[in-house]
Design a protein around this motif. Structure first.
Motif, mmCIF file in Angstrom:
data_model
loop_
_atom_site.group_PDB
_atom_site.id
_atom_site.type_symbol
_atom_site.label_atom_id
_atom_site.label_comp_id
_atom_site.label_asym_id
_atom_site.label_seq_id
_atom_site.Cartn_x
_atom_site.Cartn_y
_atom_site.Cartn_z
ATOM 1 N N PHE A 121 0.841 -1.186 0.000
ATOM 2 C CA PHE A 121 0.000 0.000 0.000
ATOM 3 C C PHE A 121 0.884 1.246 0.000
ATOM 4 N N PRO A 122 0.348 2.392 -0.427
ATOM 5 C CA PRO A 122 1.179 3.599 -0.539
ATOM 6 C C PRO A 122 1.820 4.023 0.782
ATOM 7 N N LEU A 123 2.898 4.781 0.636
ATOM 8 C CA LEU A 123 3.565 5.418 1.769
ATOM 9 C C LEU A 123 3.973 4.400 2.831
ATOM 10 N N ASP A 124 4.582 3.314 2.380
ATOM 11 C CA ASP A 124 5.025 2.244 3.273
ATOM 12 C C ASP A 124 3.876 1.711 4.112
ATOM 13 N N SER A 125 2.710 1.595 3.470
ATOM 14 C CA SER A 125 1.514 1.031 4.113
ATOM 15 C C SER A 125 1.098 1.806 5.358
ATOM 16 N N SER A 126 1.230 3.130 5.273
ATOM 17 C CA SER A 126 0.823 4.004 6.383
ATOM 18 C C SER A 126 -0.189 5.029 5.857
ATOM 19 N N PRO A 127 -1.498 4.739 5.945
ATOM 20 C CA PRO A 127 -2.502 5.609 5.340
ATOM 21 C C PRO A 127 -2.753 6.907 6.088
ATOM 22 N N TYR A 128 -2.392 6.963 7.350
ATOM 23 C CA TYR A 128 -2.552 8.167 8.151
ATOM 24 C C TYR A 128 -1.401 8.207 9.147
ATOM 25 N N THR A 129 -1.142 9.365 9.709
ATOM 26 C CA THR A 129 -0.056 9.509 10.671
ATOM 27 C C THR A 129 -0.584 10.177 11.933
ATOM 28 N N SER A 130 0.296 10.319 12.904
ATOM 29 C CA SER A 130 -0.043 11.013 14.137
ATOM 30 C C SER A 130 1.248 11.578 14.716
ATOM 31 N N THR A 131 1.165 12.107 15.892
ATOM 32 C CA THR A 131 2.355 12.541 16.609
ATOM 33 C C THR A 131 2.066 12.447 18.108
ATOM 34 N N ILE A 132 3.040 12.830 18.909
ATOM 35 C CA ILE A 132 2.922 12.715 20.359
ATOM 36 C C ILE A 132 2.844 14.107 20.980
ATOM 37 N N VAL A 133 1.870 14.284 21.864
ATOM 38 C CA VAL A 133 1.653 15.570 22.528
ATOM 39 C C VAL A 133 1.491 15.332 24.024
ATOM 40 N N PHE A 134 1.342 16.408 24.770
ATOM 41 C CA PHE A 134 1.083 16.329 26.206
ATOM 42 C C PHE A 134 -0.362 16.763 26.474
ATOM 43 N N LEU A 135 -1.032 16.047 27.344
ATOM 44 C CA LEU A 135 -2.342 16.461 27.838
ATOM 45 C C LEU A 135 -2.161 16.865 29.296
ATOM 46 N N VAL A 136 -2.554 18.097 29.625
ATOM 47 C CA VAL A 136 -2.419 18.602 30.990
ATOM 48 C C VAL A 136 -3.780 19.088 31.476
ATOM 49 N N ARG A 137 -3.887 19.325 32.751
ATOM 50 C CA ARG A 137 -5.148 19.796 33.311
ATOM 51 C C ARG A 137 -5.317 21.298 33.044
ATOM 52 N N SER A 138 -6.540 21.759 33.080
ATOM 53 C CA SER A 138 -6.853 23.143 32.732
ATOM 54 C C SER A 138 -5.978 24.119 33.518
ATOM 55 N N GLY A 139 -5.456 25.095 32.810
ATOM 56 C CA GLY A 139 -4.575 26.077 33.429
ATOM 57 C C GLY A 139 -3.137 25.638 33.512
ATOM 58 N N ASN A 140 -2.878 24.378 33.160
ATOM 59 C CA ASN A 140 -1.517 23.826 33.165
ATOM 60 C C ASN A 140 -0.799 24.157 34.475
ATOM 61 N N PRO A 141 -1.328 23.630 35.596
ATOM 62 C CA PRO A 141 -0.812 24.033 36.917
ATOM 63 C C PRO A 141 0.673 23.809 37.121
ATOM 64 N N LYS A 142 1.265 22.839 36.440
ATOM 65 C CA LYS A 142 2.709 22.605 36.597
ATOM 66 C C LYS A 142 3.537 23.311 35.514
ATOM 67 N N ASN A 143 2.870 24.130 34.675
ATOM 68 C CA ASN A 143 3.558 24.917 33.646
ATOM 69 C C ASN A 143 4.463 24.030 32.773
ATOM 70 N N ILE A 144 3.883 22.970 32.273
ATOM 71 C CA ILE A 144 4.622 22.018 31.441
ATOM 72 C C ILE A 144 4.583 22.496 29.993
ATOM 73 N N LYS A 145 5.771 22.738 29.429
ATOM 74 C CA LYS A 145 5.862 23.270 28.071
ATOM 75 C C LYS A 145 6.632 22.354 27.128
ATOM 76 N N ASP A 146 7.570 21.581 27.657
ATOM 77 C CA ASP A 146 8.386 20.758 26.764
ATOM 78 C C ASP A 146 8.915 19.550 27.522
ATOM 79 N N TRP A 147 9.657 18.710 26.811
ATOM 80 C CA TRP A 147 10.120 17.447 27.386
ATOM 81 C C TRP A 147 11.002 17.639 28.613
ATOM 82 N N ASP A 148 11.792 18.722 28.647
ATOM 83 C CA ASP A 148 12.681 18.908 29.796
ATOM 84 C C ASP A 148 11.898 19.187 31.083
#
Length: 359
Positions: A121-148
């Motif tokens: 199948f096309p594109l090495d048999s990968s019809p759709y893609t995704s990525t990885i994100v962070f889900l945090v609670r409203s207001g982001n109480p721990k101020n999480i912005k990046d992997w570090d």
């Protein structure tokens, strides 16, 4: 019980067949055809439940009109690595739609799929893609912005187990790539990854289980998540969660394949091929985008791409343009492909085992 409660509690059915379209589940070894009716089984991974419920209906409607054949599709969902093992050990599947090529490789090594399946199948048999994100609670109480921020002492993390979950492997590799870009040596990266996993409070077997732990059970400060899982959560709980897109992530390429041994025994090769082919159709690509997977069709991808410069998403955009493109993405080729990556990071006794044992 809310929609997401019902949706998330279905994680307890991991590995069990759940019917997506028909009211009857086919039994292993039963006849695939009854005149103008055919049954196929799609073994998939945790977060595709909603996607394939919608896609199966679109496909069966199309197939009935185009070929006069009624297709009944059964679904099985669970951690991608676990699902691959189940198929390799005898769970009957006409097709697999797993989280990564490395998991499909496990089925291929069991002798059920031909070696060059990625060319089917096309594109090495990968019809759709995704990525990885962070889900945090409203207001982001721990101020999480990046992997570090995930290696800070005050941050508690929820993420699935890379030994059983394909999404968890993408999470791990995205983090590795961030620390690599930060100029860390390999030993420093290992220490950063060890610190990150020392902050993990729940290591579920699959991505949907991790969503349950974070959203339903209120554990942790941040969920390292498939993009679609994060969007489903903010759609179901408006105002309670936010998505943070890190500066560096990874292009996740879920992989599809026909299970040759099964379709040849059951006589379902053609409908299985048509089922996976149709994932690349315009109609299916829009269904994939509706359920927060990134279409492989560039034109349709642009239809859903956001013009916003913000990497924080607090609600589903009213215009439906949810795809954030201003993020640097690595890919599996950077790590030498799945064979080398599994050998180095995820095989028994490899880096993840040593990291997690000593966290």
């Amino acid at each position: 019980m809310s929609i997401i409660s019902r949706r998330l509690s279905s994680r307890f059915l991991s590995g069990a067949l759940t019917l997506a379209v028909s009211g009857v589940i086919s039994l292993a070894g039963s006849a695939a055809f009854a005149d103008d009716e055919v049954e196929i089984t799609n073994v998939s991974y945790d977060p595709t439940r909603e996607l394939y419920k919608a896609y199966n209906q679109v496909f069966t409607d199309y197939y009935k009109k185009a070929k006069g054949i009624t297709v009944n599709v059964t679904q099985s969902h669970g951690g991608s690595g676990k699902q691959a093992l189940e198929v390799a050990n005898g769970l009957e599947a006409d097709v697999v739609t797993l989280a990564l090529e490395g998991d499909v490789d496990a089925v291929q090594k069991a002798g059920l799929i031909k070696k060059d399946y990625v060319k089917d199948f096309p594109l090495d048999s990968s019809p759709y893609t995704s990525t990885i994100v962070f889900l945090v609670r409203s207001g982001n109480p721990k101020n999480i912005k990046d992997w570090d921020d995930l290696v800070r002492d005050d941050v508690k993390i929820v993420t699935p187990n890379p030994k059983t979950s394909g999404g968890a492997r993408w999470n791990y590799l995205a983090a590795w790539s961030f620390f690599e870009d930060a100029g860390q040596s390999e030993q420093q990266i290992i220490e950063s990854i060890r610190k990150l996993y020392s902050n993990v409070v729940v290591l579920d077997s699959g991505a949907r289980g991790s969503t349950t732990s974070f959203v339903e059970n209120k554990q942790g400060d941040v969920l390292i998540s498939w993009e679609n899982e994060a969007f489903l959560s903010i759609a179901e709980y408006p105002g309670q969660y936010e998505i943070v897109v890190p500066s560096k992530s990874i292009l996740c390429q879920p992989t599809v394949a026909i299970v040759d041994e099964v379709v040849d025994q059951r006589g379902t090769r053609q409908v299985a091929k048509d089922y996976l082919d149709y994932l690349y159709s315009d109609d299916a690509q829009r269904v994939e985008a509706k359920w927060y997977y990134r279409p492989s069709n560039e034109k349709i991808l642009k239809e859903f791409s956001s013009a916003s410069d913000s990497n924080v998403i607090k609600q589903i955009p009213e215009d439906g343009k949810w795809i954030i493109t201003n993020v640097k993405l690595t890919n599996i080729a950077h790590f030498g492909g799945w064979k080398k990556t599994i050998e180095k990071h995820f095989a028994n006794g490899a880096l993840f085992d040593s990291i997690y044992e000593k966290k």
